[in-house]
Design a protein around this motif. Structure first.
Motif, PDB file in Angstrom:
ATOM      1  N   ALA A 187     -25.852 -26.554  -0.189  1.00 58.82           N
ATOM      2  CA  ALA A 187     -25.737 -26.489   1.257  1.00 58.82           C
ATOM      3  C   ALA A 187     -27.078 -26.412   1.956  1.00 58.82           C
ATOM      4  O   ALA A 187     -27.195 -26.785   3.110  1.00 58.82           O
ATOM      5  N   ASP A 188     -28.090 -25.930   1.273  1.00 58.98           N
ATOM      6  CA  ASP A 188     -29.369 -25.786   1.965  1.00 58.98           C
ATOM      7  C   ASP A 188     -30.556 -26.341   1.194  1.00 58.98           C
ATOM      8  O   ASP A 188     -31.682 -26.216   1.639  1.00 58.98           O
ATOM      9  N   GLY A 189     -30.326 -26.928   0.036  1.00 58.73           N
ATOM     10  CA  GLY A 189     -31.417 -27.531  -0.717  1.00 58.73           C
ATOM     11  C   GLY A 189     -32.246 -26.550  -1.513  1.00 58.73           C
ATOM     12  O   GLY A 189     -33.159 -26.934  -2.225  1.00 58.73           O
ATOM     13  N   HIS A 190     -31.934 -25.261  -1.464  1.00 55.95           N
ATOM     14  CA  HIS A 190     -32.711 -24.241  -2.167  1.00 55.95           C
ATOM     15  C   HIS A 190     -31.987 -23.857  -3.449  1.00 55.95           C
ATOM     16  O   HIS A 190     -30.905 -23.310  -3.422  1.00 55.95           O
ATOM     17  N   ASP A 191     -32.560 -24.163  -4.592  1.00 56.65           N
ATOM     18  CA  ASP A 191     -31.897 -23.799  -5.841  1.00 56.65           C
ATOM     19  C   ASP A 191     -32.893 -23.257  -6.857  1.00 56.65           C
ATOM     20  O   ASP A 191     -32.776 -23.497  -8.042  1.00 56.65           O
ATOM     21  N   ALA A 192     -33.874 -22.488  -6.400  1.00 58.82           N
ATOM     22  CA  ALA A 192     -34.902 -21.949  -7.272  1.00 58.82           C
ATOM     23  C   ALA A 192     -34.362 -20.888  -8.222  1.00 58.82           C
ATOM     24  O   ALA A 192     -34.980 -20.602  -9.235  1.00 58.82           O
ATOM     25  N   CYS A 193     -33.209 -20.311  -7.925  1.00 57.35           N
ATOM     26  CA  CYS A 193     -32.691 -19.212  -8.739  1.00 57.35           C
ATOM     27  C   CYS A 193     -31.995 -19.693 -10.006  1.00 57.35           C
ATOM     28  O   CYS A 193     -31.765 -18.908 -10.910  1.00 57.35           O
ATOM     29  N   GLY A 194     -31.627 -20.953 -10.089  1.00 55.48           N
ATOM     30  CA  GLY A 194     -31.015 -21.480 -11.300  1.00 55.48           C
ATOM     31  C   GLY A 194     -29.502 -21.377 -11.365  1.00 55.48           C
ATOM     32  O   GLY A 194     -28.897 -21.821 -12.325  1.00 55.48           O
ATOM     33  N   TYR A 195     -28.866 -20.779 -10.369  1.00 56.96           N
ATOM     34  CA  TYR A 195     -27.415 -20.666 -10.326  1.00 56.96           C
ATOM     35  C   TYR A 195     -26.935 -21.082  -8.951  1.00 56.96           C
ATOM     36  O   TYR A 195     -27.654 -20.967  -7.964  1.00 56.96           O
ATOM     37  N   GLU A 196     -25.683 -21.534  -8.918  1.00 54.01           N
ATOM     38  CA  GLU A 196     -25.081 -21.826  -7.623  1.00 54.01           C
ATOM     39  C   GLU A 196     -23.624 -21.401  -7.638  1.00 54.01           C
ATOM     40  O   GLU A 196     -22.970 -21.417  -8.688  1.00 54.01           O
ATOM     41  N   LEU A 197     -23.149 -21.009  -6.486  1.00 55.23           N
ATOM     42  CA  LEU A 197     -21.758 -20.633  -6.297  1.00 55.23           C
ATOM     43  C   LEU A 197     -21.066 -21.860  -5.719  1.00 55.23           C
ATOM     44  O   LEU A 197     -21.419 -22.320  -4.633  1.00 55.23           O
ATOM     45  N   ARG A 198     -20.098 -22.402  -6.449  1.00 53.61           N
ATOM     46  CA  ARG A 198     -19.435 -23.644  -6.044  1.00 53.61           C
ATOM     47  C   ARG A 198     -18.010 -23.384  -5.581  1.00 53.61           C
ATOM     48  O   ARG A 198     -17.210 -22.792  -6.289  1.00 53.61           O
ATOM     49  N   PHE A 199     -17.730 -23.893  -4.400  1.00 55.54           N
ATOM     50  CA  PHE A 199     -16.381 -23.894  -3.837  1.00 55.54           C
ATOM     51  C   PHE A 199     -15.920 -25.347  -3.873  1.00 55.54           C
ATOM     52  O   PHE A 199     -16.456 -26.188  -3.153  1.00 55.54           O
ATOM     53  N   MET A 200     -14.944 -25.664  -4.693  1.00 54.16           N
ATOM     54  CA  MET A 200     -14.460 -27.037  -4.809  1.00 54.16           C
ATOM     55  C   MET A 200     -13.232 -27.245  -3.926  1.00 54.16           C
ATOM     56  O   MET A 200     -12.378 -26.363  -3.803  1.00 54.16           O
ATOM     57  N   SER A 201     -13.164 -28.420  -3.304  1.00 56.04           N
ATOM     58  CA  SER A 201     -12.047 -28.761  -2.438  1.00 56.04           C
ATOM     59  C   SER A 201     -10.752 -28.806  -3.231  1.00 56.04           C
ATOM     60  O   SER A 201     -10.717 -29.317  -4.359  1.00 56.04           O
ATOM     61  N   LEU A 202      -9.687 -28.305  -2.636  1.00 61.46           N
ATOM     62  CA  LEU A 202      -8.373 -28.376  -3.265  1.00 61.46           C
ATOM     63  C   LEU A 202      -7.715 -29.737  -3.057  1.00 61.46           C
ATOM     64  O   LEU A 202      -6.760 -30.077  -3.741  1.00 61.46           O
ATOM     65  N   PHE A 203      -8.244 -30.527  -2.114  1.00 63.16           N
ATOM     66  CA  PHE A 203      -7.583 -31.773  -1.732  1.00 63.16           C
ATOM     67  C   PHE A 203      -8.401 -33.031  -2.001  1.00 63.16           C
ATOM     68  O   PHE A 203      -7.838 -34.104  -2.128  1.00 63.16           O
ATOM     69  N   ASN A 204      -9.711 -32.916  -2.051  1.00 64.49           N
ATOM     70  CA  ASN A 204     -10.578 -34.071  -2.259  1.00 64.49           C
ATOM     71  C   ASN A 204     -11.409 -33.859  -3.515  1.00 64.49           C
ATOM     72  O   ASN A 204     -12.431 -33.167  -3.473  1.00 64.49           O
ATOM     73  N   GLU A 205     -10.979 -34.459  -4.606  1.00 67.48           N
ATOM     74  CA  GLU A 205     -11.667 -34.290  -5.884  1.00 67.48           C
ATOM     75  C   GLU A 205     -13.141 -34.691  -5.764  1.00 67.48           C
ATOM     76  O   GLU A 205     -13.478 -35.712  -5.178  1.00 67.48           O
ATOM     77  N   GLY A 206     -14.003 -33.858  -6.299  1.00 63.26           N
ATOM     78  CA  GLY A 206     -15.428 -34.139  -6.270  1.00 63.26           C
ATOM     79  C   GLY A 206     -16.136 -33.646  -5.023  1.00 63.26           C
ATOM     80  O   GLY A 206     -17.349 -33.750  -4.918  1.00 63.26           O
ATOM     81  N   ARG A 207     -15.401 -33.092  -4.079  1.00 63.57           N
ATOM     82  CA  ARG A 207     -16.008 -32.588  -2.846  1.00 63.57           C
ATOM     83  C   ARG A 207     -15.977 -31.066  -2.858  1.00 63.57           C
ATOM     84  O   ARG A 207     -15.105 -30.454  -3.459  1.00 63.57           O
ATOM     85  N   GLY A 208     -16.936 -30.485  -2.193  1.00 69.66           N
ATOM     86  CA  GLY A 208     -16.977 -29.035  -2.096  1.00 69.66           C
ATOM     87  C   GLY A 208     -18.282 -28.583  -1.486  1.00 69.66           C
ATOM     88  O   GLY A 208     -19.059 -29.385  -0.962  1.00 69.66           O
ATOM     89  N   LEU A 209     -18.523 -27.291  -1.551  1.00 66.32           N
ATOM     90  CA  LEU A 209     -19.751 -26.692  -1.052  1.00 66.32           C
ATOM     91  C   LEU A 209     -20.354 -25.829  -2.148  1.00 66.32           C
ATOM     92  O   LEU A 209     -19.622 -25.220  -2.932  1.00 66.32           O
ATOM     93  N   SER A 210     -21.681 -25.767  -2.198  1.00 70.69           N
ATOM     94  CA  SER A 210     -22.330 -24.892  -3.162  1.00 70.69           C
ATOM     95  C   SER A 210     -23.508 -24.200  -2.507  1.00 70.69           C
ATOM     96  O   SER A 210     -24.114 -24.731  -1.561  1.00 70.69           O
ATOM     97  N   PHE A 211     -23.819 -23.028  -3.026  1.00 69.57           N
ATOM     98  CA  PHE A 211     -24.854 -22.183  -2.442  1.00 69.57           C
ATOM     99  C   PHE A 211     -25.648 -21.532  -3.570  1.00 69.57           C
ATOM    100  O   PHE A 211     -25.062 -21.125  -4.577  1.00 69.57           O
ATOM    101  N   PRO A 212     -26.959 -21.397  -3.411  1.00 66.47           N
ATOM    102  CA  PRO A 212     -27.758 -20.717  -4.440  1.00 66.47           C
ATOM    103  C   PRO A 212     -27.310 -19.266  -4.552  1.00 66.47           C
ATOM    104  O   PRO A 212     -26.976 -18.625  -3.542  1.00 66.47           O
TER     105      PRO A 212
END
Length: 67
Positions: free
Chosen positions: A3-28
């Motif tokens: 969501a913000d391009g920052h992934d220096a921590c090496g992990y992300e929290l991913r919320f995957m869409s229930l209706f559109n396969e392959g779509r979702g949001l992720s956050f460091p």
């Protein structure tokens, strides 16, 4: 997908869409899934709160994923 391009921590929290396969949001995050809200942009923070609010309706329960 980050969501913000920052992934220096090496992990992300991913919320995957229930209706559109392959779509979702992720956050460091840390290995336990804690997102550092102060490090997110305003838009990413708003997306994070939205994703949390609609778990089970729009997005699946989030998963912590290592890069």
């Amino acid at each position: 997908m980050a969501a913000d391009g920052h992934d220096a921590c090496g992990y992300e929290l991913r919320f995957m869409s229930l209706f559109n396969e392959g779509r979702g949001l992720s956050f460091p995050c840390d290995p336990s899934g804690d997102v550092h809200l102060d490090e997110l942009s305003d838009r990413a923070r708003a997306n994070y709160f939205y994703a949390r609010a609609v778990v089970g309706r729009e997005f699946s329960v989030p998963a912590v994923v290592a890069h």
